[in-house]
Design a protein around this motif. Structure first.
Motif, short mmCIF file in Angstrom:
data_model
loop_
_atom_site.label_atom_id
_atom_site.label_comp_id
_atom_site.label_asym_id
_atom_site.label_seq_id
_atom_site.Cartn_x
_atom_site.Cartn_y
_atom_site.Cartn_z
N TRP A 86 0.84 -1.19 0.00
CA TRP A 86 0.00 0.00 0.00
C TRP A 86 0.88 1.24 0.00
O TRP A 86 1.83 1.34 0.79
N PRO A 87 0.62 2.24 -0.86
CA PRO A 87 1.52 3.39 -0.97
C PRO A 87 1.73 4.18 0.32
O PRO A 87 2.77 4.81 0.50
N LEU A 88 0.75 4.13 1.23
CA LEU A 88 0.84 4.92 2.46
C LEU A 88 1.26 4.07 3.67
O LEU A 88 1.13 4.50 4.81
N TRP A 89 1.78 2.89 3.38
CA TRP A 89 2.13 1.93 4.43
C TRP A 89 3.10 2.53 5.45
O TRP A 89 2.91 2.40 6.66
N THR A 90 4.16 3.20 4.97
CA THR A 90 5.17 3.73 5.87
C THR A 90 4.58 4.75 6.83
O THR A 90 4.93 4.77 8.02
N PHE A 91 3.69 5.61 6.34
CA PHE A 91 3.12 6.63 7.20
C PHE A 91 2.35 6.01 8.38
O PHE A 91 2.29 6.60 9.46
N ALA A 92 1.77 4.85 8.15
CA ALA A 92 1.00 4.19 9.21
C ALA A 92 1.88 3.35 10.14
O ALA A 92 1.64 3.30 11.35
N THR A 93 2.90 2.70 9.59
CA THR A 93 3.59 1.66 10.34
C THR A 93 4.96 2.05 10.88
O THR A 93 5.50 1.34 11.73
N VAL A 94 5.55 3.13 10.39
CA VAL A 94 6.88 3.50 10.88
C VAL A 94 6.82 3.73 12.38
O VAL A 94 5.86 4.30 12.91
N GLN A 95 7.84 3.27 13.10
CA GLN A 95 7.85 3.43 14.55
C GLN A 95 8.67 4.67 14.92
O GLN A 95 9.83 4.76 14.59
N GLY A 96 8.02 5.60 15.58
CA GLY A 96 8.71 6.83 15.94
C GLY A 96 7.72 7.84 16.49
O GLY A 96 6.57 7.52 16.81
N MET A 97 8.16 9.09 16.56
CA MET A 97 7.34 10.14 17.16
C MET A 97 6.00 10.33 16.46
O MET A 97 4.98 10.57 17.10
N VAL A 98 6.01 10.23 15.13
CA VAL A 98 4.79 10.58 14.38
C VAL A 98 3.72 9.51 14.48
O VAL A 98 2.59 9.73 14.05
N THR A 99 4.05 8.35 15.03
CA THR A 99 3.04 7.30 15.18
C THR A 99 2.93 6.84 16.63
O THR A 99 2.59 5.69 16.90
N SER A 100 3.22 7.73 17.55
CA SER A 100 3.15 7.36 18.96
C SER A 100 2.31 8.38 19.73
O SER A 100 2.11 9.51 19.29
N ASP A 101 1.85 7.95 20.87
CA ASP A 101 0.99 8.78 21.72
C ASP A 101 1.49 8.74 23.16
O ASP A 101 2.26 7.86 23.55
N GLY A 102 1.03 9.71 23.94
CA GLY A 102 1.25 9.69 25.38
C GLY A 102 2.70 9.58 25.79
O GLY A 102 3.57 10.29 25.28
N ASP A 103 2.98 8.65 26.72
CA ASP A 103 4.33 8.52 27.28
C ASP A 103 5.34 8.13 26.22
O ASP A 103 6.49 8.60 26.25
#
Length: 424
Positions: A86-103
């Motif tokens: 899927w072309p937008l796969w990285t935006f959803a699955t990359v692990q880092g600040m942009v895909t994390s919440d809270g602590d």
């Protein structure tokens, strides 16, 4: 059987199909905004989604306590309905600040933020100014060669100037050796493309991870005063190292956001000023400054058009549009920047004095907890770039009509792929 998400959208209006081939977003943004501040949309592969486009609605949505960034809330992904290519796969699955919440978000952000303190960013200024002059020397030489010594030759300012400036700066910050930089730019382009074939998307993501893993390995062997070395050495209070996936994910985000956004910002600002010579003359006359031009470009022609993703953790209604829990939502930054409800009836006019007359600020660099850490650096780089470029080449002009400039093949990235200019 019709899915609940599709049924929810159908009950309101037919979803808007996002144009995977990209192009200029402003006309379609205006049409969507005329119908409401939010809209149901279809992503590549007919994945149901939503976009929030109105300035105030987007600001509220971004800060809503029931809106998350972690893709565990992405229902279709969690249920295995999103393919690897899927072309937008990285935006959803990359692990880092942009895909994390809270602590988790606070932990990761605190590690990276050390490289972007006001003092450390200001310390980069002399090096950025030197690099800017060196690159402009190269632009001038290329124009002379292309013009047979007359100086009237056409050169691609994006390739020769707008790209290498932020790419070299972010690479130095991360400790990326020169041998990797060109390839990382190509891979970044593929990561943000929305019309890329599945096999190409998979290959680009795998290669990006492999290249950055090689960079990380070199920093482990030869640590330096760079962010990657610092991230590798970083430990939480409990003594755990940054996870490998988090390290590589953070590096991906830094490389893509750290040069693509500024590259587009410089490119879009040059186009805007060349097309609005009165605004350029206003700066030269002292009626505004280069920072004003940067801010107005961010609002008027945001370097990112639709940023993926946020997910409501419960059903939310935005300006009459139901966004079911678990729906991927695009932040319509370019649309919000020209929202007449926020920026007035002349919102589609490029006016560098606007920010001195208005209390409304654009959202192009984010809002709230996920506000862009690199914003001060992007602003500095672009301000220096514009000031030096137009000081050396006051008669610089774009060599072809705006409509002939090739656009990015993406509804995420908002700019052109080439910027042919004549220095004058």
């Amino acid at each position: 059987m019709e899915s609940p998400v599709t049924a929810s959208y159908a009950s309101h209006s037919a979803p808007h199909r996002m144009d995977s081939s990209g192009g200029c977003p402003h006309a379609s943004n205006a049409a969507l905004l005329a119908k409401g501040a939010a809209a149901g949309v279809l992503l590549p592969g007919d994945v149901p989604a939503a976009a929030v486009l109105g300035h105030e609605a987007l600001k509220e949505f971004i800060g809503h306590p029931d809106v998350a960034k972690n893709a565990r809330h992405f229902t279709a992904l969690r249920e295995g309905r999103i393919p690897d290519g899927w072309p937008l796969w990285t935006f959803a699955t990359v692990q880092g600040m942009v895909t994390s919440d809270g602590d988790d978000h606070r932990r990761l952000r605190s590690l990276v933020s050390r490289a972007f303190t006001a003092r450390r960013v200001e310390a980069l200024r002399p090096g950025i100014e030197r690099l800017t002059e060196e690159l402009l020397d190269g632009v001038e030489a290329a124009a002379a060669e292309a013009g047979g010594g007359t100086g009237d030759g056409v050169v691609d300012l994006r390739a020769l100037f707008a790209l290498p400036l932020p790419m070299n700066v972010i690479s130095e910050l991360l400790g990326v050796d020169e041998e990797f930089r060109d390839r990382l730019h190509v891979l970044s382009n593929q990561v943000v493309a929305t019309d890329i074939a599945p096999e190409e998307a998979v290959a680009a993501n795998r290669e990006m991870v492999a290249v950055l893993a090689a960079v990380a390995a070199s920093r482990r062997d030869r640590p330096g005063e760079d962010l990657t070395s610092a991230l590798i050495a970083a430990r939480e209070e409990g003594g755990d190292r940054l996870g490998e996936a988090e390290l590589i994910g953070t590096m991906i985000v830094m490389i893509v956001a750290g040069h693509e956004t500024t590259l587009n910002l410089i490119t879009n600002a040059v186009r805007a000023l060349c097309a609005h010579r009165d605004q350029l003359e206003l700066i030269r006359a002292g009626g505004a400054d280069w920072a004003d031009a940067v801010e107005e470009t961010l609002r008027w022609d945001s370097p990112v058009s639709f940023f993926p993703f946020r997910y409501p953790t419960r059903d939310l209604t935005v300006d009459g549009t139901l966004i079911p829990a678990g729906t991927p939502v695009l932040a319509g930054l370019s649309a919000a920047g020209r929202d007449p409800a926020a920026h007035g009836p002349d919102a589609d006019r490029f006016d560098i004095t606007r920010r001195t007359r208005s209390t409304t600020r654009h959202l192009s660099l984010g809002h709230g907890a996920h506000y862009c850490l690199g914003a001060p650096l992007a602003r500095m780089e672009t301000t220096i770039a514009l000031r030096r470029l137009f000081s050396r080449f006051p008669d610089l002009r774009v060599a072809v009509p705006e409509e002939e400039l090739p656009r990015h093949r993406s509804f995420v990235s908002n700019s052109v792929r080439e910027l042919p200019v004549v220095l004058g």
